[in-house]
Scaffold this active site. Structure first.
Site, PDB file in Angstrom:
ATOM      1  N   GLU A 186       0.823  -1.124  -0.338  1.00 52.69           N
ATOM      2  CA  GLU A 186       0.187  -0.149  -0.093  1.00 52.69           C
ATOM      3  C   GLU A 186       0.689   0.903  -0.331  1.00 52.69           C
ATOM      4  O   GLU A 186       1.867   1.379   0.584  1.00 52.69           O
ATOM      5  CB  GLU A 186      -1.059  -0.060   1.390  1.00 52.69           C
ATOM      6  CG  GLU A 186      -1.995  -0.770   1.030  1.00 52.69           C
ATOM      7  CD  GLU A 186      -2.872  -1.309   2.870  1.00 52.69           C
ATOM      8  OE1 GLU A 186      -4.014  -1.629   3.120  1.00 52.69           O
ATOM      9  OE2 GLU A 186      -2.515  -0.308   3.589  1.00 52.69           O
ATOM     10  N   CYS A 221      -2.587   1.940   8.045  1.00 54.69           N
ATOM     11  CA  CYS A 221      -1.730   0.678   7.145  1.00 54.69           C
ATOM     12  C   CYS A 221      -2.815  -0.866   7.243  1.00 54.69           C
ATOM     13  O   CYS A 221      -2.635  -1.270   7.853  1.00 54.69           O
ATOM     14  CB  CYS A 221      -0.546   1.076   8.147  1.00 54.69           C
ATOM     15  SG  CYS A 221       0.662   2.047   7.045  1.00 54.69           S
TER      16      CYS A 221
END
Length: 351
Positions: free
Chosen positions: A101, A342
């Site tokens: 990501e 996250c």
């Protein structure tokens, strides 16, 4: 890997993994002048091309030769989310199927990019979605760099700063992280000033000491989250062996060696690290040091027993730290209406 090893193999090499010297060597082998290496590098690192045919000032014959011998690596976008505050979060896939990501955060005419240094994480912090998803592998320097370029291309603007604060513990991938920082800093790469490139670590002490000896003025942030050992052990089990006393000592060494102000990241968790005892311990830990405390409202993860603290507690922390001479700010949370934390987007797509 030498270019000769590559030539003798039927498998194509990722052009992004070649050093400048190796690329010059390849040009000579193919019968082209050395300056062609610099042209190719500009297309790869400044323009982030995904096809050799996009290298318009490179001879067609050289493009064909490169295409026959090399690939351009790169990423593909698996998912993209856009927040009402303008932030954009991406899930990217690399050529071997590994996913990571990254986030773009625009502010006025500037663009900050948050990147991952590993796919997954072994540190096991209980408030982090990444740790719940397990660990796949560390990312290569080029893969970290590609995240920045992907975000920049999507926003159609140059990244002005980068924080290595996404998935993974950067100092568990030290060599590739330093390579990525130098690529991002280089005028031949992204050309971002060293002081605008930040590494965030949970507190891996030997690597903090090593980082303090690097010649560039890269910025350091430490995920502290508690200055009471028992609390920190409970919420950050991966750094139990790196005790607070040792961390305090090495941060003193870091400041003395670099003269730079580090940041302590402190995610306020309701009923866990936001009480008065935790506040006083934080004051004691930071008092008399050249440090800035960045207070973060914890992301409210689905199915997590940990919840964010209140704005009032955050403001109390700022006032009390100021009384002992420590500057603190409350970081505005970005992307609250998307999978901002996250690992959240990765988990959603795995499910």
């Amino acid at each position: 890997m030498s270019i000769h090893d590559t030539e003798s193999s039927s498998r194509k090499v990722d052009l992004r993994t070649l050093s400048h010297e190796q690329l010059v060597d390849l040009m000579e082998q193919l019968g082209y002048p050395k300056f062609r290496a610099k042209q190719v590098e500009d297309w790869v690192w400044k323009h982030n091309v995904s096809d050799f045919q996009e290298m318009t000032n490179v001879p067609a014959a050289l493009r064909a030769d490169l295409s026959a011998r090399c690939t351009l690596g790169g990423t593909s976008e698996v998912a993209r989310q856009v927040s009402s505050d303008g932030s954009r979060k991406y899930l990217l896939r690399y050529s071997d199927g590994t996913q990571a990501e990254c986030v773009g955060m625009p502010t006025r005419n500037r663009l900050a990019v948050c990147v991952s240094t590993q796919a997954g994480c072994r540190m096991g912090c209980v408030f982090c979605a990444t740790g719940q998803g397990g660990f796949t592998r560390s990312l290569k320097a080029t893969e970290i760099y590609d995240q920045v370029m992907h975000v920049s291309e999507d926003f159609q603007t140059r990244a002005s700063s980068v924080v290595m604060m996404g998935q993974g513990e950067p100092f568990n991938n030290y060599d590739e992280v330093i390579k990525a920082l130098r690529m991002l800093n280089s005028p031949e790469g992204a050309g971002i000033g060293a002081r605008h490139l930040t590494v965030s670590t949970c507190g891996v002490i030997p690597m903090i000491r090593r980082f303090s000896k690097e010649p560039e003025q890269f910025t350091l942030a430490v995920s502290l989250h508690s200055a009471i050992q028992s609390t920190r052990n409970a919420i950050m089990p991966g750094v139990k062996k790196h005790t607070l006393q040792r961390l305090h000592d090495v941060m003193g060494e870091y400041v003395e060696a670099t003269g730079r102000r580090p940041t302590y990241e402190y995610a306020l968790i309701g009923g866990v690290n936001d009480n008065n005892a935790e506040l006083e311990a934080l004051c004691d830990f930071t008092r008399g040091t050249l440090a800035h405390v960045n207070l973060i409202q914890l992301n409210d993860l689905e199915d997590s027993r940990l919840k964010p603290s209140t704005q009032e507690r955050a403001e109390l922390f700022v006032r009390r730290l100021a009384q002992v001479g420590v500057e603190a700010t409350i970081r505005n949370s970005r992307g609250n209406d998307i999978d901002a934390a996250c690992g959240q987007l990765s988990q959603k797509h795995q499910e």
